[in-house]
Write a protein that holds these residues in place. Structure first.
Motif, PDB file in Angstrom:
ATOM      1  N   HIS A 167       0.824  -1.206   0.000  1.00  0.00           N
ATOM      2  CA  HIS A 167       0.000   0.000   0.000  1.00  0.00           C
ATOM      3  C   HIS A 167       0.860   1.257   0.000  1.00  0.00           C
ATOM      4  CE1 HIS A 167      -3.752   2.217   0.782  1.00  0.00           C
ATOM      5  NE2 HIS A 167      -3.065   2.962   1.617  1.00  0.00           N
ATOM      6  N   TYR A 168       1.950   1.221   0.742  1.00  0.00           N
ATOM      7  CA  TYR A 168       2.786   2.416   0.854  1.00  0.00           C
ATOM      8  C   TYR A 168       3.543   2.707  -0.436  1.00  0.00           C
ATOM      9  CZ  TYR A 168       1.631   2.691   5.768  1.00  0.00           C
ATOM     10  OH  TYR A 168       0.923   2.813   6.941  1.00  0.00           O
ATOM     11  N   PHE A 171      -0.055   3.221  -3.299  1.00  0.00           N
ATOM     12  CA  PHE A 171      -0.920   4.369  -3.003  1.00  0.00           C
ATOM     13  C   PHE A 171      -0.115   5.536  -2.461  1.00  0.00           C
ATOM     14  CE2 PHE A 171      -5.323   2.781  -3.515  1.00  0.00           C
ATOM     15  CZ  PHE A 171      -5.020   1.477  -3.858  1.00  0.00           C
ATOM     16  N   VAL A 173       0.956   8.377  -3.554  1.00  0.00           N
ATOM     17  CA  VAL A 173       0.467   9.754  -3.691  1.00  0.00           C
ATOM     18  C   VAL A 173      -0.660  10.037  -2.713  1.00  0.00           C
ATOM     19  CG1 VAL A 173       1.146  10.159  -6.079  1.00  0.00           C
ATOM     20  CG2 VAL A 173      -1.051   9.106  -5.597  1.00  0.00           C
ATOM     21  N   GLN A 174      -1.528   9.060  -2.495  1.00  0.00           N
ATOM     22  CA  GLN A 174      -2.625   9.281  -1.569  1.00  0.00           C
ATOM     23  C   GLN A 174      -2.103   9.417  -0.138  1.00  0.00           C
ATOM     24  OE1 GLN A 174      -5.361   6.023  -0.855  1.00  0.00           O
ATOM     25  NE2 GLN A 174      -7.098   7.410  -0.750  1.00  0.00           N
ATOM     26  N   VAL A 175      -1.225   8.510   0.250  1.00  0.00           N
ATOM     27  CA  VAL A 175      -0.669   8.541   1.603  1.00  0.00           C
ATOM     28  C   VAL A 175       0.030   9.875   1.854  1.00  0.00           C
ATOM     29  CG1 VAL A 175       1.133   7.564   3.054  1.00  0.00           C
ATOM     30  CG2 VAL A 175      -0.445   6.054   1.851  1.00  0.00           C
ATOM     31  N   ALA A 177      -0.400  12.675   0.250  1.00  0.00           N
ATOM     32  CA  ALA A 177      -1.358  13.782   0.222  1.00  0.00           C
ATOM     33  C   ALA A 177      -1.997  13.948   1.598  1.00  0.00           C
ATOM     34  CB  ALA A 177      -2.434  13.542  -0.835  1.00  0.00           C
ATOM     35  N   VAL A 178      -2.397  12.832   2.194  1.00  0.00           N
ATOM     36  CA  VAL A 178      -3.052  12.897   3.502  1.00  0.00           C
ATOM     37  C   VAL A 178      -2.067  13.334   4.582  1.00  0.00           C
ATOM     38  CG1 VAL A 178      -4.116  11.503   5.302  1.00  0.00           C
ATOM     39  CG2 VAL A 178      -4.873  11.257   2.935  1.00  0.00           C
ATOM     40  N   LEU A 179      -0.831  12.879   4.467  1.00  0.00           N
ATOM     41  CA  LEU A 179       0.170  13.233   5.499  1.00  0.00           C
ATOM     42  C   LEU A 179       0.776  14.613   5.237  1.00  0.00           C
ATOM     43  CD1 LEU A 179       2.101   9.883   6.078  1.00  0.00           C
ATOM     44  CD2 LEU A 179       0.262  10.908   7.433  1.00  0.00           C
ATOM     45  N   GLY A 180       0.338  15.273   4.194  1.00  0.00           N
ATOM     46  CA  GLY A 180       0.897  16.581   3.888  1.00  0.00           C
ATOM     47  C   GLY A 180       2.314  16.514   3.365  1.00  0.00           C
ATOM     48  N   PRO A 184       6.219   8.662   4.916  1.00  0.00           N
ATOM     49  CA  PRO A 184       5.353   7.774   5.704  1.00  0.00           C
ATOM     50  C   PRO A 184       6.081   6.571   6.299  1.00  0.00           C
ATOM     51  CG  PRO A 184       4.910   7.542   3.342  1.00  0.00           C
ATOM     52  CD  PRO A 184       6.046   8.502   3.479  1.00  0.00           C
ATOM     53  N   GLY A 187       6.938   6.028  10.326  1.00  0.00           N
ATOM     54  CA  GLY A 187       5.695   5.789  11.047  1.00  0.00           C
ATOM     55  C   GLY A 187       5.069   4.457  10.680  1.00  0.00           C
ATOM     56  N   ALA A 188       5.150   4.119   9.397  1.00  0.00           N
ATOM     57  CA  ALA A 188       4.574   2.857   8.954  1.00  0.00           C
ATOM     58  C   ALA A 188       5.265   1.681   9.634  1.00  0.00           C
ATOM     59  CB  ALA A 188       4.695   2.730   7.435  1.00  0.00           C
TER      60      ALA A 188
ATOM     61  N   ILE B 114      -5.102   6.190  -8.581  1.00  0.00           N
ATOM     62  CA  ILE B 114      -4.020   6.483  -7.636  1.00  0.00           C
ATOM     63  C   ILE B 114      -2.688   5.947  -8.145  1.00  0.00           C
ATOM     64  CG2 ILE B 114      -3.205   6.191  -5.290  1.00  0.00           C
ATOM     65  CD1 ILE B 114      -5.612   7.807  -5.259  1.00  0.00           C
ATOM     66  N   LEU B 125      -7.549  14.884  -3.056  1.00  0.00           N
ATOM     67  CA  LEU B 125      -6.809  14.161  -2.018  1.00  0.00           C
ATOM     68  C   LEU B 125      -6.205  15.138  -1.014  1.00  0.00           C
ATOM     69  CD1 LEU B 125      -4.892  11.410  -4.064  1.00  0.00           C
ATOM     70  CD2 LEU B 125      -7.189  11.342  -3.101  1.00  0.00           C
ATOM     71  N   LYS B 130      -7.823  14.947   2.834  1.00  0.00           N
ATOM     72  CA  LYS B 130      -6.904  15.216   3.953  1.00  0.00           C
ATOM     73  C   LYS B 130      -7.656  15.808   5.147  1.00  0.00           C
ATOM     74  CE  LYS B 130      -2.836  17.967   5.285  1.00  0.00           C
ATOM     75  NZ  LYS B 130      -2.652  17.119   6.464  1.00  0.00           N
ATOM     76  N   HIS B 156      -1.958   6.039  10.364  1.00  0.00           N
ATOM     77  CA  HIS B 156      -1.582   4.716   9.852  1.00  0.00           C
ATOM     78  C   HIS B 156      -2.674   3.692  10.138  1.00  0.00           C
ATOM     79  CE1 HIS B 156       2.409   5.592   8.296  1.00  0.00           C
ATOM     80  NE2 HIS B 156       2.555   6.442   9.298  1.00  0.00           N
ATOM     81  N   PHE B 159      -4.908   4.240   7.197  1.00  0.00           N
ATOM     82  CA  PHE B 159      -4.270   3.652   6.012  1.00  0.00           C
ATOM     83  C   PHE B 159      -4.402   2.133   6.024  1.00  0.00           C
ATOM     84  CE2 PHE B 159      -1.076   7.417   6.028  1.00  0.00           C
ATOM     85  CZ  PHE B 159      -2.004   8.217   5.393  1.00  0.00           C
TER      86      PHE B 159
END
Lengths: 202, 202
Positions: A167-168, A171, A173-175, A177-180, A184, A187-188, B114, B125, B130, B156, B159
């Motif tokens: 997933h990391y 996805f 770009v999505q991850v 985007a959400v994390l600014g 990731p 943390g992952a 994505i 996104l 976000k 996470h 996610f």
DNA sequence: TCTTGATTTGACCAACTGGTCAAACGAACG
DNA sequence: CGTTCGTTTGACCAGTTGGTCAAATCAAGA
């Protein structure tokens, strides 16, 4: 057997360059979304020259996928029945996560292929992949039976490791985007160690 | 605001038919892998007729994605801060899994977008998505702080719910190949309940 | 029935794409 | 220098694809 290794050093080099360019383009646009011109551009050579080294667009794609399948499952193969169960599984999770971080293009190439219904590798999935997974599932089942880890469905455990790590990459770009935009992966890693640590403990 | 609702009933019906056909084709072959002829075929009408109702191939795709984004996040929106935390989260997991089971085409359409770098929805996104996730992450953080669930990284956690549920739609062929064709969803549901139950318990 | 406006489509076009081919180029060797 | 063989490419081709257009069809009201 089928592929008589390329002879000269220049052939070796150019084939490698083309595969690298193909990985770049295919992983970004998928098979049908990629053009030979794009790949030729990325490889810094003319389109006919590409086709001097590979018979077709499909040949490049196929060779990439086959080479990928071979190495992609190494971490799972390395899971040893006689190791410490939790360590073995957590190491598998870690190595898969690092592969998502270090080889996102490979992950996306694979994801693209599966998403389209795996037209070119369905046999491998039903054959070698299934055999390997079934064997490792048996190992995990044994660990559960011995009370060394919690009782879990081994197949879904493996699926969840695939899903969570890839997933990391897939996805990304999505991850981000959400994390600014933050990275990731640190943390992952700790989240996944917590998640699987809790799941497996007896 | 931007789209003046189609007037006649026949327009409504044909636009729906086209979107349905577009979902079918786009989710299978991706944007570039799909052709207007395929979509027209699937919709049972001629290509120029498609373009009488939609300005372009891209317009169909965009409308599908926008409509999808709106409903896709409903289960997350419905997660209530004043509910029982574990129940709320497990319900979210369940609803997302059911969506993967019942709307796999929508999941794959989204995954395709994505994977290609989200060229058409990156703004959504970084904006609405976000904002929503950040808000719900704050709720989860509150639950952790109150000792109602274990301390986990909320982003996470979200996610991981996405990854684990959508995996069963997006990688369906792989999952079924490994399972020998069996329906993965019953096993997936109990595995996921176990996984998140263990993770969240204090 | 006739008119009008919405709907449908066959024919067509320009751009793109995977692939071919003959000719040119280059390096090693006699 | 000339031959040979591996390498490279400009020009080209046929099939596909997104999109256009004018003409045909249809439905409903006057």
């Amino acid at each position: 057997m089928s592929i008589p290794a390329p002879r000269t050093r220049i052939q070796e080099k150019n084939r490698t360059t083309i595969l690298e360019a193909g990985l770049d383009v295919f992983s970004k646009f998928g098979f049908r979304g990629s053009t030979l011109d794009q790949i030729a551009d990325a490889a810094g050579m003319s389109k006919p020259n590409l086709l001097y080294y590979f018979a077709s667009k499909e040949a490049i794609h196929t060779e990439l996928l086959q080479g990928l399948l071979e190495t992609w499952l190494d971490p799972l193969r390395d899971m040893q029945a006689d190791g410490d169960p939790v360590t073995e599984i957590l190491n598998y999770v870690r190595r898969k996560l690092w592969m998502a971080r270090d080889f996102p293009r490979e992950s996306r190439l694979f994801a693209n292929e599966i998403l389209q219904g795996a037209p070119r590798i369905q046999d491998d999935l039903q054959g070698d992949l299934k055999k390997l997974v079934d064997a490792k599932a048996e190992v995990i089942r044994g660990w559960s039976a011995d009370g060394k880890i919690a009782a879990v469905d081994p197949h879904h455990l493996i699926f969840s490791i695939w899903a969570l790590t890839q997933h990391y990459a897939d996805f990304d770009v999505q991850v981000r985007a959400v994390l600014g935009g933050a990275d990731p992966f640190p943390g992952a890693q700790s989240y996944l160690e917590q998640l699987f640590g809790q799941l497996l403990r007896v």
